[in-house]
Design an enzyme around this catalytic site. Structure first.
Site, mmCIF file in Angstrom:
data_model
loop_
_atom_site.group_PDB
_atom_site.id
_atom_site.type_symbol
_atom_site.label_atom_id
_atom_site.label_comp_id
_atom_site.label_asym_id
_atom_site.label_seq_id
_atom_site.Cartn_x
_atom_site.Cartn_y
_atom_site.Cartn_z
ATOM 1 C CE LYS A 108 -35.655 87.253 -2.652
ATOM 2 N NZ LYS A 108 -34.663 86.287 -2.194
ATOM 3 C CE1 TYR A 156 -33.925 91.356 6.033
ATOM 4 C CE2 TYR A 156 -34.176 90.333 3.735
ATOM 5 C CZ TYR A 156 -33.441 90.747 4.889
ATOM 6 O OH TYR A 156 -32.284 90.256 5.065
ATOM 7 C CG ASP A 198 -37.511 95.312 -1.936
ATOM 8 O OD1 ASP A 198 -37.364 94.642 -2.937
ATOM 9 O OD2 ASP A 198 -37.317 95.040 -0.783
#
Ligand code: HOZ
Length: 403
Positions: A242, A124, A214
């Site tokens: 994050k 994702y 990612d």
């Protein structure tokens, strides 16, 4: 809900509404206290309200919340990222992981002059059209991504951990980029097979495609230099999110100079954002990375991860479950053998996972509310905390698996 993964749809029940965080704990509006193993889905590696982060953000706010103009602070942050993350000479700050991967893929297309993106099933990369295909996280629960059909041919997919499937796409299409979570956390934690990431690197080199890591989840978590350092594989473009913002909205993507100079204002590939490089977010991220850079941090994180795994192992064996962990990312799977790809994750016992999740929360451990997610362990956990968490999760497994 302001993001669907929070809705508890995959486990039933109502999510607690959070009153405040306190180190490794969350306290909800009904004054229930729980160990927080979600950590805002990854950013809070230092736990909640770390005093040094609070001080840094307060100081930044006293000077102004946003300028929409360059600041010295952003330059220092860029220097820190270039120093810490392998393979990048330049970096662009944005506000979310979705933005980072969206612009990284646009940059890869602009750099290669090609359109097609290879995406791995179950990974994702945020909520934008190119990657809302065979995606994990909340997409796996809701399955209605709403992307226009016209973008679909630009993305081709392959099972994670299957190099031959990626190679077939590289031979069949003009591929701009292969994008991958080096350790997927959005279908639960799935470790890459030995040689898999090296194989992707080799295939991208052979076919002139950009390898895009990612590292929104893995960056600054698996090692100071993220998964690239942990596995010794360097990507062409690296997406961060994050932890890089220390709990505030900050993300980034970086690459070597010849790629980044395709980006405006130097090059023709457009990317922009009013709050990009926001001073509060940069202050929180800088301080978080500074604390993570202190001696012994990553050794302690590894001890925390292996410590919880060892404490959970007897319960996992007793209840016929499996578990995967890389560093401080961990998932308990309701399946007897740990899955290696998205199709295998889909065969888990989701009802039992829901019972486990509810029992864990009742016992005081707040876990991600889906089998398609990773738990994140914070640095501040003590050995006593690990004992308590393992005992509570062991009891929750027993409650979930009783027939
Ligand atoms: N990326 C996280 C889920 N795997 C959380 C972000 C969200 O979708 O809210």
């Amino acid at each position: 809900m302001n993001s669907p993964v929070r809705a508890f749809s995959a486990v039933e029940g109502d999510p607690p509404f959070i009153h405040h965080g306190d180190g490794v704990h969350l306290v909800d509006e009904d004054e229930n206290r729980a160990y927080d193993l979600v950590g805002s889905w990854g950013p809070l590696i230092l736990g909640h309200s770390h005093p040094e982060v609070v001080e840094a953000v307060t100081e930044a706010l006293s000077r102004g919340a946003s300028f929409g103009a360059p600041t010295e602070r952003e330059l220092r942050m860029a220097e820190l990222l270039v120093e810490r993350v392998p393979g990048i000479d330049m970096v662009r700050l944005v506000s979310s992981g979705t933005e980072a991967t969206m612009h990284a893929l646009r940059l890869a297309r602009g750099f290669t002059g090609r359109d097609v993106v290879v995406k791995l099933d179950g990974c994702y990369h945020g909520a934008h059209d190119t990657v809302l295909v065979a995606a994990g996280s909340g997409v796996a629960t809701y399955a209605q991504p709403g992307s226009p059909g016209i973008v679909a041919p630009a993305t081709v997919t392959a099972p994670f951990n299957d190099l031959a499937a990626v190679e077939a796409h590289l031979k069949a299409h003009d591929v701009a980029a292969v994008i991958v979570e080096p350790v997927p956390g959005n279908m639960g934690v799935i470790p890459p097979r030995p040689g898999y990431l090296e194989g992707l690197r080799h295939l991208c080199d052979e076919h002139g495609a950009c390898l895009v890591f990612d590292e929104v989840m893995t960056g600054f978590r698996l090692a100071a230099g993220g998964a690239q350092e942990h596995f010794g594989v360097t990507a062409d473009i690296v997406c961060m999110g994050k932890i890089v913002g220390g709990g505030l909205p900050l993300a980034a993507f970086g690459a070597r100079r010849e790629i980044m100079e395709r980006l405006s204002p130097v090059g023709p590939v457009y990317q922009a954002g009013t709050l990009s490089g926001n001073p509060l977010a940069v202050a929180a991220g800088q301080k978080t990375l500074e604390i993570l850079g202190r001696p012994g941090t990553y050794e302690r994180l590894d001890t925390i991860g292996s410590g919880l795994e060892a404490r959970l192992a007897p319960h996992i064996a007793q209840h016929g479950l499996s578990m995967s962990r890389v560093g401080t990312m961990i998932t308990v799977f309701f399946r007897s053998r740990a899955p290696i790809d998205f199709d295998e994750v889909k065969t888990c016992d989701f009802e039992a996972f829901g019972r486990f999740h509810r029992a864990a929360l009742e016992a005081g451990v707040y876990l991600p509310c889906s089998q398609y997610e990773a738990a994140f362990l914070p640095l501040a956990l003590t050995d006593q905390d690990l004992d308590a968490i393992a005992q509570k999760l062991g009891a929750a497994m027993a409650a979930a698996t009783v027939s």
